[in-house]
Write a protein that holds these residues in place. Structure first.
Motif, PDB file in Angstrom:
ATOM      1  N   GLU A 262       2.294  10.634  11.555  1.00 19.23           N
ATOM      2  CA  GLU A 262       1.544   9.787  12.486  1.00 19.23           C
ATOM      3  C   GLU A 262       1.326   8.392  11.869  1.00 19.23           C
ATOM      4  OE1 GLU A 262       0.751   9.890  15.483  1.00 19.23           O
ATOM      5  OE2 GLU A 262      -0.786   8.358  15.634  1.00 19.23           O
ATOM      6  N   LEU A 263       0.988   8.397  10.567  1.00 20.86           N
ATOM      7  CA  LEU A 263       0.795   7.104   9.901  1.00 20.86           C
ATOM      8  C   LEU A 263       2.123   6.327   9.852  1.00 20.86           C
ATOM      9  CD1 LEU A 263      -0.658   4.933   8.315  1.00 20.86           C
ATOM     10  CD2 LEU A 263      -0.617   6.400   6.295  1.00 20.86           C
ATOM     11  N   ASN A 264       3.223   7.013   9.575  1.00 18.52           N
ATOM     12  CA  ASN A 264       4.525   6.324   9.539  1.00 18.52           C
ATOM     13  C   ASN A 264       4.810   5.655  10.883  1.00 18.52           C
ATOM     14  OD1 ASN A 264       5.074   6.983   6.896  1.00 18.52           O
ATOM     15  ND2 ASN A 264       6.122   8.887   7.410  1.00 18.52           N
ATOM     16  N   ARG A 265       4.445   6.343  11.953  1.00 19.09           N
ATOM     17  CA  ARG A 265       4.657   5.781  13.295  1.00 19.09           C
ATOM     18  C   ARG A 265       3.820   4.500  13.462  1.00 19.09           C
ATOM     19  NH1 ARG A 265       2.457   5.517  17.909  1.00 19.09           N
ATOM     20  NH2 ARG A 265       0.547   6.607  17.318  1.00 19.09           N
ATOM     21  N   ARG A 266       2.553   4.564  12.986  1.00 20.09           N
ATOM     22  CA  ARG A 266       1.671   3.392  13.095  1.00 20.09           C
ATOM     23  C   ARG A 266       2.181   2.223  12.246  1.00 20.09           C
ATOM     24  NH1 ARG A 266      -3.770   3.374  14.001  1.00 20.09           N
ATOM     25  NH2 ARG A 266      -3.470   1.123  14.106  1.00 20.09           N
ATOM     26  N   ILE A 267       2.710   2.559  11.045  1.00 22.64           N
ATOM     27  CA  ILE A 267       3.197   1.512  10.140  1.00 22.64           C
ATOM     28  C   ILE A 267       4.313   0.735  10.834  1.00 22.64           C
ATOM     29  CG2 ILE A 267       4.506   1.139   7.987  1.00 22.64           C
ATOM     30  CD1 ILE A 267       2.925   3.559   6.797  1.00 22.64           C
ATOM     31  N   GLU A 268       5.183   1.487  11.485  1.00 23.54           N
ATOM     32  CA  GLU A 268       6.301   0.835  12.168  1.00 23.54           C
ATOM     33  C   GLU A 268       5.819   0.023  13.374  1.00 23.54           C
ATOM     34  OE1 GLU A 268       9.732   3.289  11.711  1.00 23.54           O
ATOM     35  OE2 GLU A 268      10.506   2.397  13.580  1.00 23.54           O
ATOM     36  N   GLU A 269       4.954   0.644  14.128  1.00 21.05           N
ATOM     37  CA  GLU A 269       4.407  -0.012  15.328  1.00 21.05           C
ATOM     38  C   GLU A 269       3.704  -1.328  14.979  1.00 21.05           C
ATOM     39  OE1 GLU A 269       2.345   2.760  18.229  1.00 21.05           O
ATOM     40  OE2 GLU A 269       0.654   1.572  17.504  1.00 21.05           O
ATOM     41  N   GLU A 270       2.998  -1.344  13.830  1.00 19.08           N
ATOM     42  CA  GLU A 270       2.231  -2.536  13.444  1.00 19.08           C
ATOM     43  C   GLU A 270       3.078  -3.532  12.655  1.00 19.08           C
ATOM     44  OE1 GLU A 270      -1.067  -3.178  14.037  1.00 19.08           O
ATOM     45  OE2 GLU A 270      -1.769  -1.232  14.785  1.00 19.08           O
TER      46      GLU A 270
ATOM     47  N   ILE B  56       0.829  -1.203   0.000  1.00 19.57           N
ATOM     48  CA  ILE B  56       0.000   0.000   0.000  1.00 19.57           C
ATOM     49  C   ILE B  56       0.866   1.255   0.000  1.00 19.57           C
ATOM     50  CG2 ILE B  56      -1.877   1.213   1.176  1.00 19.57           C
ATOM     51  CD1 ILE B  56      -2.646  -1.342   2.523  1.00 19.57           C
ATOM     52  N   ILE B  57       0.457   2.208  -0.836  1.00 21.19           N
ATOM     53  CA  ILE B  57       1.052   3.539  -0.761  1.00 21.19           C
ATOM     54  C   ILE B  57      -0.061   4.491  -0.323  1.00 21.19           C
ATOM     55  CG2 ILE B  57       2.215   5.407  -2.014  1.00 21.19           C
ATOM     56  CD1 ILE B  57       3.237   3.343  -3.999  1.00 21.19           C
ATOM     57  N   GLY B  58       0.193   5.202   0.753  1.00 26.71           N
ATOM     58  CA  GLY B  58      -0.778   6.198   1.215  1.00 26.71           C
ATOM     59  C   GLY B  58      -0.266   7.578   0.842  1.00 26.71           C
ATOM     60  N   ILE B  59      -1.094   8.349   0.145  1.00 23.51           N
ATOM     61  CA  ILE B  59      -0.659   9.709  -0.196  1.00 23.51           C
ATOM     62  C   ILE B  59      -1.555  10.735   0.486  1.00 23.51           C
ATOM     63  CG2 ILE B  59       0.362   9.051  -2.414  1.00 23.51           C
ATOM     64  CD1 ILE B  59      -2.079  10.409  -3.751  1.00 23.51           C
ATOM     65  N   ASP B  60      -0.949  11.814   0.880  1.00 23.18           N
ATOM     66  CA  ASP B  60      -1.699  12.908   1.508  1.00 23.18           C
ATOM     67  C   ASP B  60      -0.853  14.172   1.412  1.00 23.18           C
ATOM     68  OD1 ASP B  60      -4.293  12.785   3.643  1.00 23.18           O
ATOM     69  OD2 ASP B  60      -3.041  14.583   3.808  1.00 23.18           O
ATOM     70  N   ILE B  61      -1.522  15.308   1.518  1.00 24.89           N
ATOM     71  CA  ILE B  61      -0.843  16.598   1.445  1.00 24.89           C
ATOM     72  C   ILE B  61      -0.301  17.016   2.815  1.00 24.89           C
ATOM     73  CG2 ILE B  61      -2.897  18.037   1.898  1.00 24.89           C
ATOM     74  CD1 ILE B  61      -0.669  18.782  -1.000  1.00 24.89           C
TER      75      ILE B  61
ATOM     76  N   ARG C  78       3.843   2.203   2.699  1.00 20.07           N
ATOM     77  CA  ARG C  78       4.641   3.417   2.792  1.00 20.07           C
ATOM     78  C   ARG C  78       3.789   4.637   2.462  1.00 20.07           C
ATOM     79  NH1 ARG C  78       6.989   4.925  -2.406  1.00 20.07           N
ATOM     80  NH2 ARG C  78       6.472   3.344  -3.925  1.00 20.07           N
ATOM     81  N   THR C  79       4.305   5.784   2.836  1.00 19.75           N
ATOM     82  CA  THR C  79       3.551   7.010   2.602  1.00 19.75           C
ATOM     83  C   THR C  79       4.343   7.936   1.690  1.00 19.75           C
ATOM     84  OG1 THR C  79       4.528   8.228   4.446  1.00 19.75           O
ATOM     85  CG2 THR C  79       2.577   6.904   4.935  1.00 19.75           C
ATOM     86  N   MET C  80       3.628   8.863   1.110  1.00 19.65           N
ATOM     87  CA  MET C  80       4.260   9.818   0.209  1.00 19.65           C
ATOM     88  C   MET C  80       3.496  11.130   0.315  1.00 19.65           C
ATOM     89  SD  MET C  80       4.493   9.025  -3.730  1.00 19.65           S
ATOM     90  CE  MET C  80       5.903   8.348  -4.330  1.00 19.65           C
ATOM     91  N   ARG C  81       4.213  12.209   0.513  1.00 19.11           N
ATOM     92  CA  ARG C  81       3.523  13.502   0.534  1.00 19.11           C
ATOM     93  C   ARG C  81       3.282  13.938  -0.906  1.00 19.11           C
ATOM     94  NH1 ARG C  81       4.537  19.223   1.024  1.00 19.11           N
ATOM     95  NH2 ARG C  81       2.597  20.071   1.828  1.00 19.11           N
TER      96      ARG C  81
END
Ligand code: SAM
Length: 226
Positions: A75-83, A63-68, A90-93
């Motif tokens: 916060e999502l990166n922290r959750r990804i690691e925690e889980e 999954i790639i999560g994108i947001d501005i 991964r996320t992408m601005r």
């Protein structure tokens, strides 16, 4: 407590905690899709990623999560690691107006609470190229004009697989009402901090919803690229 950690704590203590109560609808929409082995998923406007994490659990995919908004992505990166999902989520601005992945990159595009930014019809039109042949677009959007939207889906090159409305009072009873109760408790904890402004902002939103709870209902649309 510094103001950055205060805001981060608040974000998960209020938004995410109650947002998770609506994950049952994310699961219901996901179950309307056929089984896809390790799907590639783009989550548009993922925010702090409550649905993103749920999708990671449900799909076993990448999954790639994108947001501005970078602080939501942090916060999502922290959750990804925690889980333990760092190997496949991964996320992408990135603005949803400037998505530049190659054509046919994804099996599934997921967009909860974000298509209004670009508009339902424009979103359907512009995101289609990103889907593999027969790929799926799942949208969670406000309920207004459902019948119009349903009519327009085929003209943008999709087949409607299914759709459902959340119970009329779902946002109020499952999200805003418990959130309001929690905010009242948190006023004491944060009373002499900058965070009080964040709480007040949320309370204003709740007051708006309270005036007309049924106006704040929403629907899922599960579509397949045709
Ligand atoms: C209502 S939130 C939904 C978050 C998440 N999908 C959920 O359902 O919990 C809408 C999200 O859209 C994001 N957003 C707004 N404008 C955007 C833009 N131009 N490009 C990308 N994301 C945007 C916001 O930052 C926010 O995280």
């Amino acid at each position: 407590m510094n103001s950055e950690s205060t805001s981060k704590d608040l974000l998960s203590e209020i938004n995410d905690h109650f947002r998770e109560r609506l994950n049952k609808y994310t699961r219901r929409a996901f179950q309307m899709l056929p089984k896809i082995e390790n799907p590639h998923i783009l989550d548009i406007g993922c925010g702090s990623g409550v649905p993103t994490i749920e999708l990671a659990k449900l799909s076993g995919g990448e999954i790639i999560g994108i947001d501005i908004n970078q602080s939501s992505l942090n916060e999502l990166n922290r959750r990804i690691e925690e889980e333990g999902f760092s190997d496949r989520v991964r996320t992408m601005r990135c603005s949803l107006f400037e998505i530049d992945f190659p054509d046919e990159s994804f099996d599934i595009i997921w967009a909860e609470g974000s298509i209004w930014v670009i508009g339902f019809e424009k979103g359907l039109k512009e995101w289609r190229r990103l889907l593999k042949p027969n790929g799926f677009l799942v949208v969670h959007d406000e309920m207004r004009t459902v019948s119009n939207k349903l009519k327009k889906i085929p003209s943008y090159g999709y087949k409607l697989v299914n759709h459902f409305q959340l119970p009329e009072d779902a946002w109020w009873t499952e999200y805003y009402r418990p959130l309001e109760k929690r905010i009242k408790e948190l006023y004491m904890k944060y009373k002499d901090t900058e965070a009080l402004k964040i709480l007040k902002k949320h309370q204003n939103e709740i007051d708006m919803v309270k005036r007309n709870p049924k106006e704040h209902s929403s629907a899922f649309y599960v579509m397949q690229k045709s």
